[in-house]
Write a protein that holds these residues in place. Sequence first.
Motif, short mmCIF file in Angstrom:
data_model
loop_
_atom_site.label_atom_id
_atom_site.label_comp_id
_atom_site.label_asym_id
_atom_site.label_seq_id
_atom_site.Cartn_x
_atom_site.Cartn_y
_atom_site.Cartn_z
N PRO A 1 -23.37 31.86 -21.12
CA PRO A 1 -23.04 33.29 -21.04
C PRO A 1 -24.28 34.19 -20.95
CG PRO A 1 -21.66 32.23 -22.65
CD PRO A 1 -22.70 31.22 -22.24
N PHE A 2 -25.33 33.85 -21.68
CA PHE A 2 -26.57 34.62 -21.64
C PHE A 2 -27.15 34.60 -20.23
CE2 PHE A 2 -30.18 36.57 -23.57
CZ PHE A 2 -31.28 36.11 -22.88
N GLY B 1 -27.63 37.75 -17.13
CA GLY B 1 -29.04 38.06 -16.92
C GLY B 1 -29.72 38.53 -18.19
N GLY B 2 -29.24 38.03 -19.32
CA GLY B 2 -29.83 38.40 -20.61
C GLY B 2 -29.27 39.67 -21.22
N ARG B 3 -28.39 40.36 -20.52
CA ARG B 3 -27.80 41.59 -21.05
C ARG B 3 -26.78 41.25 -22.12
NH1 ARG B 3 -25.46 43.76 -15.77
NH2 ARG B 3 -25.37 41.52 -15.45
N THR B 4 -26.78 42.02 -23.18
CA THR B 4 -25.83 41.79 -24.26
C THR B 4 -24.83 42.93 -24.43
OG1 THR B 4 -27.36 42.75 -25.87
CG2 THR B 4 -27.45 40.35 -25.56
N ARG B 5 -25.03 44.01 -23.70
CA ARG B 5 -24.13 45.17 -23.79
C ARG B 5 -23.74 45.63 -22.39
NH1 ARG B 5 -24.29 47.22 -29.07
NH2 ARG B 5 -26.10 46.52 -30.22
N PRO B 6 -22.49 46.06 -22.25
CA PRO B 6 -22.08 46.58 -20.94
C PRO B 6 -22.76 47.90 -20.63
CG PRO B 6 -20.31 46.83 -22.55
CD PRO B 6 -21.42 46.07 -23.23
N SER B 7 -22.90 48.20 -19.36
CA SER B 7 -23.55 49.44 -18.94
C SER B 7 -22.58 50.61 -18.95
CB SER B 7 -24.14 49.28 -17.54
OG SER B 7 -23.12 48.91 -16.62
N ARG B 8 -21.30 50.34 -19.14
CA ARG B 8 -20.26 51.38 -19.14
C ARG B 8 -19.27 51.10 -20.25
NH1 ARG B 8 -19.66 53.31 -13.41
NH2 ARG B 8 -17.77 54.23 -14.23
N ALA B 9 -18.46 52.10 -20.55
CA ALA B 9 -17.44 51.95 -21.60
C ALA B 9 -16.03 52.04 -21.01
CB ALA B 9 -17.63 53.00 -22.68
N GLU C 1 -8.72 33.24 -18.40
CA GLU C 1 -8.73 32.44 -17.17
C GLU C 1 -10.13 31.90 -16.86
OE1 GLU C 1 -6.40 31.49 -14.88
OE2 GLU C 1 -4.80 32.30 -16.13
N LEU C 2 -11.15 32.70 -17.14
CA LEU C 2 -12.53 32.29 -16.87
C LEU C 2 -13.11 31.43 -17.98
CD1 LEU C 2 -13.84 35.72 -15.56
CD2 LEU C 2 -13.52 33.64 -14.20
N ASP C 3 -12.42 31.38 -19.13
CA ASP C 3 -12.91 30.67 -20.31
C ASP C 3 -14.29 31.17 -20.72
OD1 ASP C 3 -12.70 28.87 -22.44
OD2 ASP C 3 -13.67 27.25 -21.31
N LEU C 4 -14.41 32.50 -20.74
CA LEU C 4 -15.66 33.16 -21.14
C LEU C 4 -15.35 34.20 -22.21
CD1 LEU C 4 -17.28 33.85 -17.64
CD2 LEU C 4 -18.11 32.25 -19.37
N PRO C 5 -16.33 34.52 -23.05
CA PRO C 5 -16.13 35.60 -24.02
C PRO C 5 -15.85 36.93 -23.31
CG PRO C 5 -18.13 34.36 -24.52
CD PRO C 5 -17.66 33.90 -23.17
N VAL C 6 -15.00 37.74 -23.92
CA VAL C 6 -14.66 39.04 -23.34
C VAL C 6 -15.91 39.87 -23.11
CG1 VAL C 6 -13.45 41.23 -23.78
CG2 VAL C 6 -12.33 39.06 -24.31
N SER C 7 -16.87 39.82 -24.03
CA SER C 7 -18.08 40.62 -23.89
C SER C 7 -18.85 40.26 -22.61
CB SER C 7 -18.99 40.46 -25.11
OG SER C 7 -19.33 39.09 -25.29
#
Length: 118
Positions: free
Chosen positions: A13-14, A18-26, A70-76
């Motif tokens: 996931p990291f 690309g190393g981002r841990t927070r979304p750019s939008r809400a 479906e993607l089996d990825l964390p929501v974040s």
Amino acid sequence: MSEGDAAGRLVRPFTLTGGRTRPSRADFTLITSVTAVDPPPEGATRPQPEHARILRLCSKPIVVAELAAELDLPVSVVVILLCDLLEAGRITVQAPRLVSRTPDLDLLQKVRDGLGRL
């Protein structure tokens, strides 16, 4: 699962973000509906593999929570990838509609009473 698989799963996931841990939008909640833009915008670059998977799944409206499952990825992680696609004009977002701005006190009372009987 081997030890290598577990370690790879933690890194993936990291790497996807690309190393981002927070979304750019809400713009996104668990029940935000997402749909791919078809046809893609003029001059759209070829999406990365995970972005392409999201676009395929979003050919019909799908909510963020279902997409993550479906993607089996964390929501974040999915939200960060969705931000990329939204900023590129590749998806549209439909926020959930509020049914009522005022609570139905009668309904809340019935729910409380029902829970009390459990």
